[in-house]
Design a protein around this motif. Structure first.
Motif, mmCIF file in Angstrom:
data_model
loop_
_atom_site.group_PDB
_atom_site.id
_atom_site.type_symbol
_atom_site.label_atom_id
_atom_site.label_comp_id
_atom_site.label_asym_id
_atom_site.label_seq_id
_atom_site.Cartn_x
_atom_site.Cartn_y
_atom_site.Cartn_z
ATOM 1 N N VAL A 28 0.879 -1.019 -0.088
ATOM 2 C CA VAL A 28 -0.095 -0.102 0.115
ATOM 3 C C VAL A 28 1.051 1.214 -0.149
ATOM 4 N N GLN A 29 2.145 1.289 0.782
ATOM 5 C CA GLN A 29 2.847 2.499 0.691
ATOM 6 C C GLN A 29 3.199 3.004 -0.606
ATOM 7 N N ARG A 30 3.908 1.759 -1.524
ATOM 8 C CA ARG A 30 4.345 1.987 -2.659
ATOM 9 C C ARG A 30 3.146 2.512 -3.617
ATOM 10 N N ALA A 31 2.126 1.816 -3.371
ATOM 11 C CA ALA A 31 0.922 2.163 -4.341
ATOM 12 C C ALA A 31 0.449 3.928 -4.057
ATOM 13 N N ARG A 32 0.534 4.189 -2.679
ATOM 14 C CA ARG A 32 0.176 5.589 -2.306
ATOM 15 C C ARG A 32 1.113 6.555 -2.711
ATOM 16 N N SER A 33 2.365 6.072 -2.847
ATOM 17 C CA SER A 33 3.153 7.007 -3.683
ATOM 18 C C SER A 33 2.678 7.697 -5.098
ATOM 19 N N PHE A 34 2.081 6.997 -5.577
ATOM 20 C CA PHE A 34 1.837 7.413 -6.986
ATOM 21 C C PHE A 34 0.413 8.367 -6.932
ATOM 22 N N ALA A 35 -0.344 8.402 -5.740
ATOM 23 C CA ALA A 35 -1.397 9.370 -5.681
ATOM 24 C C ALA A 35 -1.145 10.692 -6.103
ATOM 25 N N ARG A 36 -2.508 11.130 -6.335
ATOM 26 C CA ARG A 36 -2.549 12.685 -6.919
ATOM 27 C C ARG A 36 -4.038 13.049 -7.003
ATOM 28 N N PRO A 37 -4.250 14.240 -6.936
ATOM 29 C CA PRO A 37 -5.620 14.735 -6.793
ATOM 30 C C PRO A 37 -6.426 14.570 -8.298
ATOM 31 N N VAL A 38 -6.413 13.566 -8.741
ATOM 32 C CA VAL A 38 -7.131 13.121 -10.187
ATOM 33 C C VAL A 38 -8.527 12.661 -9.768
ATOM 34 N N CYS A 39 -9.474 13.239 -10.103
ATOM 35 C CA CYS A 39 -10.838 12.754 -9.831
ATOM 36 C C CYS A 39 -11.296 12.770 -7.978
ATOM 37 N N ASP A 40 -10.898 13.878 -7.645
ATOM 38 C CA ASP A 40 -11.202 14.086 -5.999
ATOM 39 C C ASP A 40 -10.261 13.120 -5.428
ATOM 40 N N GLY A 41 -9.438 12.569 -5.580
ATOM 41 C CA GLY A 41 -8.625 11.557 -4.982
ATOM 42 C C GLY A 41 -8.987 10.188 -4.872
ATOM 43 N N ALA A 42 -10.154 9.796 -5.842
ATOM 44 C CA ALA A 42 -10.608 8.567 -6.046
ATOM 45 C C ALA A 42 -9.440 7.326 -6.000
ATOM 46 N N PHE A 43 -8.426 7.747 -6.514
ATOM 47 C CA PHE A 43 -7.045 6.763 -6.744
ATOM 48 C C PHE A 43 -6.773 6.220 -5.271
ATOM 49 N N ALA A 44 -6.535 7.234 -4.413
ATOM 50 C CA ALA A 44 -6.218 7.299 -3.152
ATOM 51 C C ALA A 44 -7.117 6.306 -2.300
ATOM 52 N N ALA A 45 -8.673 6.583 -2.711
ATOM 53 C CA ALA A 45 -9.725 5.765 -1.938
ATOM 54 C C ALA A 45 -9.753 4.261 -2.589
ATOM 55 N N GLY A 46 -9.088 4.133 -3.856
ATOM 56 C CA GLY A 46 -9.139 2.802 -4.353
ATOM 57 C C GLY A 46 -7.840 1.766 -3.568
ATOM 58 N N ILE A 47 -6.800 2.676 -3.463
ATOM 59 C CA ILE A 47 -5.765 2.122 -2.550
ATOM 60 C C ILE A 47 -6.166 1.558 -1.265
ATOM 61 N N ALA A 48 -7.135 2.268 -0.729
ATOM 62 C CA ALA A 48 -7.309 1.953 0.787
ATOM 63 C C ALA A 48 -8.334 0.766 0.870
ATOM 64 N N GLY A 49 -9.080 0.629 -0.218
ATOM 65 C CA GLY A 49 -9.961 -0.699 -0.332
ATOM 66 C C GLY A 49 -11.123 -0.383 -0.829
#
Length: 148
Positions: free
Chosen positions: A127-148
């Motif tokens: 998750v830490q490595r995946a989170r390193s790619f997160a950016r505010p595209v589509c209101d942070g939905a990428f980060a929400a997908g990483i969280a589960g």
């Protein structure tokens, strides 16, 4: 005199938070990564028809040649980009696609969430490595997908 100082202190204590919140709110509305708010720009982009977009040729109908809806064609392209290159490249493609094809913006959140989940899967649950790619595209939905 003591009452005057106390009164001034109370006034400052009540007005300072209001001023700080108001200026902070105004500052956040003008961030460089926020989508343009000018409706005319979006209408022009939607009607220009000068870009082919993802999996479409100029003048193509709403269905892609392979029979998939445009959002499904984009989803396949995003996951392929993630698999062959990197999550950053897939997020760039998603961001560019939203700019070039405003009709796909209702699907942005679900696509970004799916990219987040696929990124975690690509890096075997890191998750830490995946989170390193997160950016505010589509209101942070990428980060929400990483969280589960």
């Amino acid at each position: 005199m003591k009452q005057l100082v106390r009164r001034i202190g109370q006034t400052v204590a009540l007005t300072l938070p209001v001023v700080l919140v108001t200026t902070g709110t105004l500052a956040v509305t003008r961030v460089p990564w926020a989508p343009p708010t000018n409706l005319n720009q979006q209408v022009v982009a939607a009607s220009s028809g000068d870009g082919a977009g993802i999996g479409r040729s100029p003048g193509a109908a709403d269905k892609a040649p392979d029979g998939l809806a445009p959002q499904e064609t984009l989803r396949v392209a995003l996951l392929d980009e993630l698999r062959t290159h990197s999550p950053a490249a897939a997020l760039d493609l998603l961001e560019r696609s939203m700019r070039e094809q405003p009709s796909l913006t209702p699907y942005c959140t679900s696509l970004a969430t799916e990219l987040g989940k696929a990124t975690v899967k690509k890096y075997q649950g890191d998750v830490q490595r995946a989170r390193s790619f997160a950016r505010p595209v589509c209101d942070g939905a990428f980060a929400a997908g990483i969280a589960g």
